[in-house]
Motif scaffolding. Structure first.
Motif, PDB file in Angstrom:
ATOM      1  N   VAL A   1     103.017 122.999 -46.416  1.00  0.00           N
ATOM      2  CA  VAL A   1     101.790 122.465 -45.835  1.00  0.00           C
ATOM      3  C   VAL A   1     102.103 121.055 -45.357  1.00  0.00           C
ATOM      4  CG1 VAL A   1      99.384 121.838 -46.308  1.00  0.00           C
ATOM      5  CG2 VAL A   1     100.409 123.812 -47.441  1.00  0.00           C
ATOM      6  N   CYS A   2     101.619 120.747 -44.169  1.00  0.00           N
ATOM      7  CA  CYS A   2     101.846 119.397 -43.642  1.00  0.00           C
ATOM      8  C   CYS A   2     101.065 118.391 -44.470  1.00  0.00           C
ATOM      9  CB  CYS A   2     101.388 119.331 -42.183  1.00  0.00           C
ATOM     10  SG  CYS A   2     102.440 120.272 -41.076  1.00  0.00           S
ATOM     11  N   PRO A   3     101.592 117.179 -44.620  1.00  0.00           N
ATOM     12  CA  PRO A   3     100.873 116.153 -45.373  1.00  0.00           C
ATOM     13  C   PRO A   3      99.557 115.790 -44.670  1.00  0.00           C
ATOM     14  CG  PRO A   3     103.063 115.376 -44.680  1.00  0.00           C
ATOM     15  CD  PRO A   3     102.885 116.743 -44.160  1.00  0.00           C
ATOM     16  N   PRO A   4      98.644 115.128 -45.394  1.00  0.00           N
ATOM     17  CA  PRO A   4      97.355 114.751 -44.776  1.00  0.00           C
ATOM     18  C   PRO A   4      97.573 113.870 -43.534  1.00  0.00           C
ATOM     19  CG  PRO A   4      97.323 114.341 -47.146  1.00  0.00           C
ATOM     20  CD  PRO A   4      98.715 114.769 -46.782  1.00  0.00           C
ATOM     21  N   GLY A   5      96.833 114.190 -42.493  1.00  0.00           N
ATOM     22  CA  GLY A   5      96.929 113.430 -41.240  1.00  0.00           C
ATOM     23  C   GLY A   5      97.905 114.051 -40.252  1.00  0.00           C
ATOM     24  N   PHE A   6      98.699 115.015 -40.667  1.00  0.00           N
ATOM     25  CA  PHE A   6      99.655 115.701 -39.797  1.00  0.00           C
ATOM     26  C   PHE A   6      99.181 117.133 -39.577  1.00  0.00           C
ATOM     27  CE2 PHE A   6     102.204 112.260 -41.348  1.00  0.00           C
ATOM     28  CZ  PHE A   6     103.142 112.005 -40.368  1.00  0.00           C
ATOM     29  N   SER A   7      99.522 117.676 -38.443  1.00  0.00           N
ATOM     30  CA  SER A   7      99.194 119.071 -38.153  1.00  0.00           C
ATOM     31  C   SER A   7     100.485 119.815 -37.824  1.00  0.00           C
ATOM     32  CB  SER A   7      98.212 119.160 -36.989  1.00  0.00           C
ATOM     33  OG  SER A   7      98.773 118.544 -35.860  1.00  0.00           O
ATOM     34  N   PRO A   8     100.533 121.105 -38.142  1.00  0.00           N
ATOM     35  CA  PRO A   8     101.749 121.871 -37.850  1.00  0.00           C
ATOM     36  C   PRO A   8     101.984 121.953 -36.343  1.00  0.00           C
ATOM     37  CG  PRO A   8     100.253 123.158 -39.239  1.00  0.00           C
ATOM     38  CD  PRO A   8      99.547 121.927 -38.858  1.00  0.00           C
ATOM     39  N   SER A   9     103.218 121.685 -35.938  1.00  0.00           N
ATOM     40  CA  SER A   9     103.584 121.788 -34.523  1.00  0.00           C
ATOM     41  C   SER A   9     105.096 121.780 -34.433  1.00  0.00           C
ATOM     42  CB  SER A   9     103.016 120.618 -33.727  1.00  0.00           C
ATOM     43  OG  SER A   9     103.507 120.642 -32.411  1.00  0.00           O
TER      44      SER A   9
ATOM     45  N   GLY B   1     111.648 123.677 -42.996  1.00  0.00           N
ATOM     46  CA  GLY B   1     111.818 123.875 -41.562  1.00  0.00           C
ATOM     47  C   GLY B   1     110.531 123.734 -40.766  1.00  0.00           C
ATOM     48  N   LEU B   2     109.384 123.546 -41.419  1.00  0.00           N
ATOM     49  CA  LEU B   2     108.109 123.408 -40.717  1.00  0.00           C
ATOM     50  C   LEU B   2     108.016 122.027 -40.071  1.00  0.00           C
ATOM     51  CD1 LEU B   2     105.271 124.595 -40.107  1.00  0.00           C
ATOM     52  CD2 LEU B   2     104.515 123.537 -42.241  1.00  0.00           C
ATOM     53  N   GLY B   3     107.633 122.000 -38.771  1.00  0.00           N
ATOM     54  CA  GLY B   3     107.455 120.732 -38.073  1.00  0.00           C
ATOM     55  C   GLY B   3     105.992 120.292 -38.122  1.00  0.00           C
ATOM     56  N   CYS B   4     105.774 118.995 -38.345  1.00  0.00           N
ATOM     57  CA  CYS B   4     104.418 118.439 -38.435  1.00  0.00           C
ATOM     58  C   CYS B   4     104.340 117.223 -37.516  1.00  0.00           C
ATOM     59  CB  CYS B   4     104.076 118.040 -39.871  1.00  0.00           C
ATOM     60  SG  CYS B   4     104.118 119.429 -41.028  1.00  0.00           S
ATOM     61  N   VAL B   5     103.180 117.061 -36.854  1.00  0.00           N
ATOM     62  CA  VAL B   5     103.004 115.970 -35.893  1.00  0.00           C
ATOM     63  C   VAL B   5     101.677 115.285 -36.176  1.00  0.00           C
ATOM     64  CG1 VAL B   5     102.750 115.372 -33.442  1.00  0.00           C
ATOM     65  CG2 VAL B   5     104.336 117.166 -34.120  1.00  0.00           C
ATOM     66  N   ARG B   6     101.676 113.922 -36.053  1.00  0.00           N
ATOM     67  CA  ARG B   6     100.430 113.152 -36.090  1.00  0.00           C
ATOM     68  C   ARG B   6     100.348 112.426 -34.774  1.00  0.00           C
ATOM     69  NH1 ARG B   6     100.013 108.570 -40.359  1.00  0.00           N
ATOM     70  NH2 ARG B   6     101.212 107.483 -38.788  1.00  0.00           N
ATOM     71  N   ARG B   7      99.310 112.804 -33.939  1.00  0.00           N
ATOM     72  CA  ARG B   7      99.193 112.224 -32.595  1.00  0.00           C
ATOM     73  C   ARG B   7      98.138 111.175 -32.565  1.00  0.00           C
ATOM     74  NH1 ARG B   7     102.341 115.498 -29.074  1.00  0.00           N
ATOM     75  NH2 ARG B   7     102.720 117.451 -30.027  1.00  0.00           N
TER      76      ARG B   7
END
Length: 161
Positions: free
Chosen positions: A126-134, A155-161
């Motif tokens: 699970v992505c950390p708070p504030g990040f979304s899977p991408s 291996g899961l990528g997470c992004v905070r935009r």
């Protein structure tokens, strides 16, 4: 008839004296170190004795065992050897105990690591708070505006935009 008996007897006595040898007149019959008078004439000292050989005592054929000092020394050496043997046995037992304990610790650590990996595999990432899977990373323009991307160990990528 008597002369015939005396002749062989005197010949036998004479032969015995010639072959037996003589004892020195000045030899000390009670000197155990010089029973045959082997000291040169005029240099014999009845109070001088040859130096005793090291380790030889009155032990009945066994060198050193009759001498009380040597006997005590041998006992001390045996006690020291016994103490050293016991010390080495104790040290060996301690090393064996340490080796077994280290093996047990190592097995326990390996078991913990396997359990940790198994827990991580079972738990969904699970992505950390504030990040979304991408799976799409931030572009250089987005990075200037504060975009961050991370990749989790699974291996899961997470992004905070």
């Amino acid at each position: 008839m008597q002369t015939s008996r005396i002749a062989p007897l005197s010949i036998f006595t004479l032969a015995l004296l010639l072959t037996a040898g003589c004892t020195p007149i000045n030899a000390d019959p009670y000197d155990p170190y010089d029973p045959y008078g082997s000291y040169p004439p005029g240099r014999y000292d009845p109070y001088s004795r040859p130096a005793p050989q090291p380790g030889y005592g009155y032990g009945g054929g066994y060198p050193g065992y009759g001498d009380p000092y040597r006997r005590d020394q041998i006992r001390r050496e045996h006690r020291e050897l016994d103490r050293e043997r016991e010390r080495l046995e104790d040290e060996r037992e301690d090393l064996e105990r340490y080796r077994r304990e280290e093996e047990r610790r190592q097995r326990e650590e390996e078991r913990r690591q396997r359990e940790q990996l198994e827990r991580e595999r079972r738990r969904p990432e699970v992505c950390p708070p504030g990040f979304s899977p991408s799976e799409q990373k931030c572009s250089p323009e987005e990075r200037q505006r504060g975009c961050k991307d991370i990749r989790l160990p699974g291996g899961l990528g997470c992004v905070r935009r």
